[in-house]
Design a protein around this motif. Structure first.
Motif, PDB file in Angstrom:
ATOM      1  N   PRO A 107       0.800  -1.234   0.000  1.00 58.04           N
ATOM      2  CA  PRO A 107       0.000   0.000   0.000  1.00 58.04           C
ATOM      3  C   PRO A 107       0.827   1.276   0.000  1.00 58.04           C
ATOM      4  N   SER A 108       1.945   1.277   0.732  1.00 57.01           N
ATOM      5  CA  SER A 108       2.772   2.492   0.772  1.00 57.01           C
ATOM      6  C   SER A 108       3.459   2.751  -0.568  1.00 57.01           C
ATOM      7  N   PHE A 110       1.993   2.536  -3.391  1.00 53.90           N
ATOM      8  CA  PHE A 110       1.005   3.332  -4.106  1.00 53.90           C
ATOM      9  C   PHE A 110       0.863   4.718  -3.485  1.00 53.90           C
ATOM     10  N   GLN A 111       0.731   4.744  -2.177  1.00 49.97           N
ATOM     11  CA  GLN A 111       0.422   6.005  -1.491  1.00 49.97           C
ATOM     12  C   GLN A 111       1.590   6.980  -1.500  1.00 49.97           C
ATOM     13  N   ASP A 112       2.827   6.467  -1.483  1.00 44.42           N
ATOM     14  CA  ASP A 112       4.004   7.334  -1.461  1.00 44.42           C
ATOM     15  C   ASP A 112       4.493   7.707  -2.847  1.00 44.42           C
ATOM     16  N   GLY A 113       3.788   7.268  -3.880  1.00 47.01           N
ATOM     17  CA  GLY A 113       4.159   7.641  -5.240  1.00 47.01           C
ATOM     18  C   GLY A 113       5.339   6.870  -5.793  1.00 47.01           C
ATOM     19  N   PRO A 116       3.113   5.134  -8.600  1.00 49.50           N
ATOM     20  CA  PRO A 116       1.883   5.940  -8.731  1.00 49.50           C
ATOM     21  C   PRO A 116       0.936   5.293  -9.738  1.00 49.50           C
ATOM     22  N   SER A 143      -7.787  -1.944  -1.487  1.00 50.44           N
ATOM     23  CA  SER A 143      -8.208  -0.770  -0.723  1.00 50.44           C
ATOM     24  C   SER A 143      -7.249   0.396  -0.925  1.00 50.44           C
ATOM     25  N   ALA A 144      -5.951   0.125  -0.828  1.00 54.66           N
ATOM     26  CA  ALA A 144      -4.949   1.191  -1.004  1.00 54.66           C
ATOM     27  C   ALA A 144      -4.890   1.653  -2.459  1.00 54.66           C
ATOM     28  N   ARG A 147      -7.648   4.088  -3.292  1.00 51.15           N
ATOM     29  CA  ARG A 147      -7.445   5.389  -2.629  1.00 51.15           C
ATOM     30  C   ARG A 147      -6.347   6.205  -3.294  1.00 51.15           C
ATOM     31  N   SER A 148      -5.424   5.503  -3.958  1.00 54.91           N
ATOM     32  CA  SER A 148      -4.255   6.187  -4.528  1.00 54.91           C
ATOM     33  C   SER A 148      -4.399   6.483  -6.013  1.00 54.91           C
ATOM     34  N   GLU A 293      -2.302  -3.432   4.881  1.00 52.16           N
ATOM     35  CA  GLU A 293      -1.430  -2.679   5.778  1.00 52.16           C
ATOM     36  C   GLU A 293      -1.895  -2.792   7.231  1.00 52.16           C
TER      37      GLU A 293
END
Length: 619
Positions: A107-108, A110-113, A116, A143-144, A147-148, A293
């Motif tokens: 997940p991070s 995706f979320q941290d780019g 991306p 889920s992540a 959101r991303s 996560e």
């Protein structure tokens, strides 16, 4: 959502893929049993103008046609877990990439780019009266991703179960819809062979009533679940659940009532299995589906006391390093949640990380317990993260063990035909001294699992064979004795039990001689309480018996239990008689032998009693 089924739409209007994606985009596709196959097929059919679309995925059940060579110009797969022959072949041929990572870390990305996402292609249930769709059988990293991602494109499938936890997305968060009804891909249970059954039986012995379990995927994990049928009050905190978990919940074995985190609820992030399983999770309030996560966080896993993680492996070296994602230079699967749960279980109060695997591969031609890792493989789980390694030959306990002790434990559970070879190899690196030998360590007369559980004076013990890895335990046992005990056992008072001497005493050919012990086992800690031996005398097909018991347990029946077991084994092996030599003042031991039917004979040594038990007449 009034547009025609089988076409992209948004706000009742048709949408084309060129409005959602462009060449070079990176897209995520839903995982496991929730892959939106109809949606991806529509993308393939209507996006000839698009090129070099990077598909980020994990294990995708079903036909992974987008990984075939004919789609090379259109799609490029970057898989975070290799699953299925098409993706595995594409990675091996260099047409696809494999990015190793922990499931809890995806997940991070995706979320941290770092990865991306331009779009997430997912599958959901129809919206409820409040406008919420359920992610159904796969919340995990979906889920992540949603959101991303810049765009969320959803296949709405009436056959997708509605699951609870953190499994919902509002229709307002979805940019385009594709209505397509489809059965979820199923995985059928396969027949278990004798090796797999035995491994499952051994692993089940490590699971205590009231424990919380995490289970991986495959035949071995299926076998473990089958052997948990007589357990009580189990809980589940696992990245995945299968039909075996469903069956244990239905029988009441899994009720989650003793969990210390999310009590009364089975916690997971996805499920794969049969239609019966998908029906079982549909609207089931006792199962919570949460993001990876959260479920795979080692800190959250550790909040479950007595957390048992059970995973398989491809090979394990004699220091305890575990390989699970590659065979030589060929990447085979992925790291997934293996390390997350091994770490979490090791941090849990009373937790146990367990690795289970057959002792051999390729129809018995190669050993999976290896002296050193195969060239090209990667270590998924470090030697410090594994407490137990289980094969069909038993349980190797590694926690707190030196490299030498680990090697001996693992050689003991390797296939017998490879044990000497493993010992010879490991000696080259001085892990094991030259005086250490490996002989037959199994005592099949003790039953399928090779030991028996005893209840003595209200406490539970294991009666099992002594083995080479007991060297240090036997030393500790010797130095616990008083002078009086040593005098009674050895007819003298020895002052030293060297490593070499202890090694000799535990390196027993159990097929000829016999050396049993009663052990108090608490997790990875074990302490010898009593030892009984017989030495075979081929000249007259007899054996000589001797015992020693820790002082605090003398008079509690441990020697009698050992003697009864040894008599039973000697009869099965068709020995003619047993003899013993006991000091005349050792009244307690004399009573043990005489209660078992031994008769006193004249002795040539003053102060010594010669005893004999005839076995040939069935007495």
């Amino acid at each position: 959502m009034s547009a025609q089924q089988g076409s992209l739409h948004s706000d009742g209007k048709s949408v084309h893929w060129r409005q959602l994606l462009k060449s070079g985009s990176r897209i995520f596709i839903g995982s496991h049993a929730a892959v939106p196959h109809a949606l991806i097929a529509d993308l393939s059919a209507h996006s000839q103008h698009l090129h070099d679309i990077e598909i980020v995925q994990v294990y995708a059940l079903g036909d992974n046609a987008w990984a075939e060579p004919e789609y090379t110009q259109q799609f490029k797969v970057n898989t975070l877990f290799i699953g299925g022959p098409q993706v595995r072949r594409a990675v091996a041929e260099g047409r696809a990439d494999y990015t190793p990572c922990f499931m809890s870390d995806i997940p991070s990305l995706f979320q941290d780019g770092i990865l991306p996402l331009d779009a997430a292609l997912i599958m959901v249930s129809p919206a409820d009266e409040y406008g919420y769709h359920s992610l159904g059988v796969s919340v995990d990293i979906v889920s992540a991703a949603l959101r991303s991602a810049k765009k969320v494109i959803a296949q709405v499938n009436p056959k997708m179960p509605v699951t609870f936890g953190q499994a919902f997305i509002h229709k307002g968060q979805i940019d385009a819809f594709f209505d397509a009804e489809a059965d979820l891909p199923e995985i059928e249970a396969t027949e278990l062979d004798a090796v797999t059954e035995r491994i499952g039986q051994y692993v089940s012995l490590l699971v205590e009533d009231g424990a919380t379990i995490q289970i991986g995927f495959g035949n071995i994990c299926d076998a473990v679940l089958r052997y948990l049928g007589n357990h009580k009050d189990l809980g589940v905190h696992s990245e995945m659940i299968t039909d075996g978990i469903m069956q244990l919940m239905q029988s009441g074995v899994i009720n989650n009532r003793k969990k210390t985190y999310h009590q009364h609820k089975t916690v997971t992030s996805f499920c794969v299995g049969s239609k019966a399983l998908y029906d079982f999770v549909d609207g089931n309030p006792h199962i919570g589906f949460y993001p990876s996560e959260y479920v795979n966080s080692p800190a959250n896993i550790a909040r479950n006391d007595c957390m048992i993680s059970i995973n398989s492996a491809i090979e394990v070296d004699l220091t305890g390093q575990v390989v699970s994602d590659s065979i030589g230079h060929q990447f085979y699967s992925g790291i997934g949640g293996h390390v997350d749960f091994s770490r979490g279980a090791s941090m849990s109060k009373g937790g146990k990380p367990v690795i289970a695997l057959p002792s051999t591969a390729q129809d018995g031609r190669i050993s999976r317990i290896v002296p050193h890792l195969t060239e090209g493989v990667g270590v998924a789980t470090s030697r410090a993260h594994v407490y137990y390694v289980v094969t069909e030959f038993g349980v190797a306990s590694l926690r707190g063990k030196s490299i030498r002790e680990r090697a001996l434990e693992l050689i003991r559970v390797a296939h017998p035909k490879f044990r000497q070879q493993l010992l010879d190899e490991v000696r080259k690196h001085y892990y094991v001294p030259n005086y250490q030998t490996i002989k037959s360590v199994e005592v099949p007369e003790l039953g399928n699992v090779g030991f028996k559980e005893l209840c003595i004076d209200g406490h539970y013990y294991d009666l099992r064979p002594l083995n080479p890895s007991d060297e240090r335990r036997l030393q500790e046992f010797f130095y616990s004795h008083t002078k009086e005990t040593l005098q009674m056992r050895y007819n003298t008072v020895p002052t030293q039990m060297s490593r070499e001497k202890s090694c000799t005493l535990v390196s027993v050919d159990q097929a000829t001689d016999l050396a049993l012990c009663i052990v108090r086992q608490k997790g990875s800690a074990a302490e010898i309480q009593a030892v009984g031996r017989y030495y075979y005398v081929p000249a007259d097909n007899s054996c000589e018996v001797a015992f020693v018991t820790r002082e605090i347990h003398q008079g509690k029946g441990m020697a009698s239990r050992l003697l009864d077991e040894m008599i039973s084994i000697a009869k099965v092996r068709q020995l003619g008689h047993m003899v013993a030599y006991v000091r005349a003042e050792n009244h307690k031991m004399l009573a043990v032998f005489e209660r078992a039917g031994f008769k006193r004979l004249a002795s040539e040594e003053p102060g010594e009693v010669h005893l004999k038990l005839s076995l040939a007449d069935g007495s």
